[in-house]
Design a protein around this motif. Structure first.
Motif, PDB file in Angstrom:
ATOM      1  N   PRO A 116      11.440  34.442 -47.151  1.00 24.05           N
ATOM      2  CA  PRO A 116      10.189  33.607 -47.071  1.00 24.05           C
ATOM      3  C   PRO A 116      10.622  32.382 -45.945  1.00 24.05           C
ATOM      4  O   PRO A 116      11.763  32.050 -45.768  1.00 24.05           O
ATOM      5  N   ALA A 117       9.573  31.968 -45.546  1.00 25.99           N
ATOM      6  CA  ALA A 117       9.464  31.020 -44.116  1.00 25.99           C
ATOM      7  C   ALA A 117       8.751  29.761 -44.247  1.00 25.99           C
ATOM      8  O   ALA A 117       7.647  29.988 -44.562  1.00 25.99           O
ATOM      9  N   ILE A 118       9.521  28.645 -43.989  1.00 20.96           N
ATOM     10  CA  ILE A 118       8.722  27.558 -43.510  1.00 20.96           C
ATOM     11  C   ILE A 118       8.444  27.435 -42.052  1.00 20.96           C
ATOM     12  O   ILE A 118       9.430  27.291 -41.231  1.00 20.96           O
ATOM     13  N   PHE A 119       7.244  27.528 -41.540  1.00 25.50           N
ATOM     14  CA  PHE A 119       7.075  27.506 -40.164  1.00 25.50           C
ATOM     15  C   PHE A 119       6.350  26.081 -39.831  1.00 25.50           C
ATOM     16  O   PHE A 119       5.352  25.618 -40.460  1.00 25.50           O
ATOM     17  N   GLN A 120       7.322  25.344 -38.968  1.00 26.13           N
ATOM     18  CA  GLN A 120       6.908  24.040 -38.680  1.00 26.13           C
ATOM     19  C   GLN A 120       5.970  24.098 -37.579  1.00 26.13           C
ATOM     20  O   GLN A 120       6.581  24.596 -36.275  1.00 26.13           O
ATOM     21  N   ILE A 121       4.798  23.776 -37.558  1.00 23.05           N
ATOM     22  CA  ILE A 121       3.788  23.723 -36.340  1.00 23.05           C
ATOM     23  C   ILE A 121       3.361  22.290 -35.985  1.00 23.05           C
ATOM     24  O   ILE A 121       3.465  21.453 -36.648  1.00 23.05           O
ATOM     25  N   GLY A 122       2.727  22.418 -34.663  1.00 25.35           N
ATOM     26  CA  GLY A 122       2.199  20.948 -34.158  1.00 25.35           C
ATOM     27  C   GLY A 122       2.202  21.099 -32.669  1.00 25.35           C
ATOM     28  O   GLY A 122       3.150  21.810 -32.152  1.00 25.35           O
TER      29      GLY A 122
END
Length: 385
Positions: free
Chosen positions: A82-88
């Motif tokens: 599983p992944a945490i995608f940091q966006i912005g």
């Protein structure tokens, strides 16, 4: 300059002694990118040589990866963690957030030395004798000497977490290219494409990296992911998005400054700041527009919001609140690592990154107007300014 795609392909094959690129697409994007670089990027002779070396390097890495997979097909069997995608938007605090999360032993980041040489050695991967570490450490030292401004804008080192743009670049479906080069034809083409194949190849490479060092959960970050949240959700169904927010007036000003300096250094030619201002405002605003529309369709339960100002003012408290929202444990080991990082690598330790929006021919009203929906939802005080 040549920037002939077939020449670059043949050169990569000759340099590696390998032939097979695998079945994932890359040729159409490479063809259009090379054409755009030749005809629109205004590259100097030195800039063209750098562009050729960059593209050839990506082709060589893909050849090495596919060769590794052909000899170790079992690496593709386990699912991607599983992944945490940091966006912005770029310059919105995603780098700092990724660095802070990289201190958690339970999260697997892609250190910059690994992103530069993705194919792991057969033995000793990630150990103290991994040959990639010393090689990339030396490259970073050289880059700091050549570009002393870099640490003010991008304060990171060889062992800090990298963006996964270098993995996306193996299909040439990487929307970081328009920051590096003036390539309007390729940019327009890419914005009309389904980017899912690029993320499918990203998953393929992450499986190789997991073989080198296992992952319980990935810590991933790339600002242009804003353009493809639904593709990410399809390829990585267990993913969650952490959206970092910053006053878009400041973010756009900063990204214009970064773009101007990177293009001048990468391309070896004088850049037009007024053109960059118009181009970057539209490009970054379009990414935010697409991300907000995708968020509406994917549902709020896939998203957690973090503000750069909060992260800078109260790092520990902001991270603790984030972990509560994510349902993750803030372990004692992580807390200790984070405290050490904040003490040894304080914010602004390399000096301030100075930038002025007016230098790029746009003003606050332009930013607020083009990004009105985003401003109204996430920066209502700015909307009233």
């Amino acid at each position: 300059m040549s920037l002939n795609p077939q020449t670059l392909i043949e050169r990569a094959r000759a340099n590696t002694g390998l032939q097979e690129f695998g079945s994932a697409p890359f040729r159409q994007s490479l063809d259009i990118l090379c054409s755009s670089l030749r005809e629109e990027a205004r590259l100097s002779e030195e800039g063209a040589a750098k562009a050729e070396a960059l593209l050839t390097g990506h082709l060589e890495e893909r050849l090495r990866l596919e060769d590794f997979i052909s000899r170790h097909p079992e690496v593709l069997d386990p699912p991607v963690a599983p992944a945490i995608f940091q966006i912005g938007m770029p310059r919105s605090g995603t780098t700092a957030l990724a660095q802070h999360l990289s201190e958690d032993p339970a999260l697997r980041s892609i250190p910059r030395w690994e992103s530069k040489r993705l194919t792991p050695p057969e033995t000793g991967s990630h150990g103290e004798h991994d040959p990639r570490i010393a090689e990339i450490r030396a490259e970073f030292k050289e880059a700091f000497a050549e570009m002393p401004w870099r640490q003010k804008i991008l304060p990171n080192n060889y062992d800090d977490p990298a963006e996964h743009g270098l993995l996306m670049a193996l299909t040439f479906l990487n929307l970081q290219w328009p920051t590096l080069f003036r390539i309007p034809t390729w940019t327009q083409w890419a914005l009309e494409q389904d980017l899912t194949p690029g993320y499918q190849y990203l998953a393929r490479v992450l499986k190789v990296l997991q073989w080198a060092r296992p992952a319980m959960r990935w810590n991933l970050k790339l600002p242009p992911d804003l353009f493809a949240l639904e593709a990410i959700a399809e390829v990585f169904p267990d993913s969650i998005f952490v959206w970092s927010h910053r006053n878009p007036v400041a973010a756009i000003s900063s990204v214009c400054s970064l773009c101007a300096q990177v293009r001048e250094k990468q391309g070896g030619a004088t850049v037009d700041p007024l053109e960059i201002g118009r181009e970057q405002l539209e490009f970054q605003a379009l990414g935010v527009d697409r991300a907000m529309a995708a968020r509406d369709r994917l549902g709020e339960d896939r998203f957690v919001d973090v503000r750069q100002a909060d992260l800078g003012r109260d790092t520990m408290g902001t991270i603790c609140a984030l972990y509560t929202s994510l349902g993750l444990e803030m372990s004692d080991a992580y807390r200790a690592n984070l405290e050490t990082r904040m003490r040894e690598k304080p914010r602004g330790r390399f000096g301030a990154h100075d930038h002025e929006l007016a230098a790029y021919g746009i003003d606050e009203a332009d930013v607020r107007g083009r990004m009105a929906r985003y401003v109204a939802r996430f920066h209502p005080d700015l909307a009233l300014a």
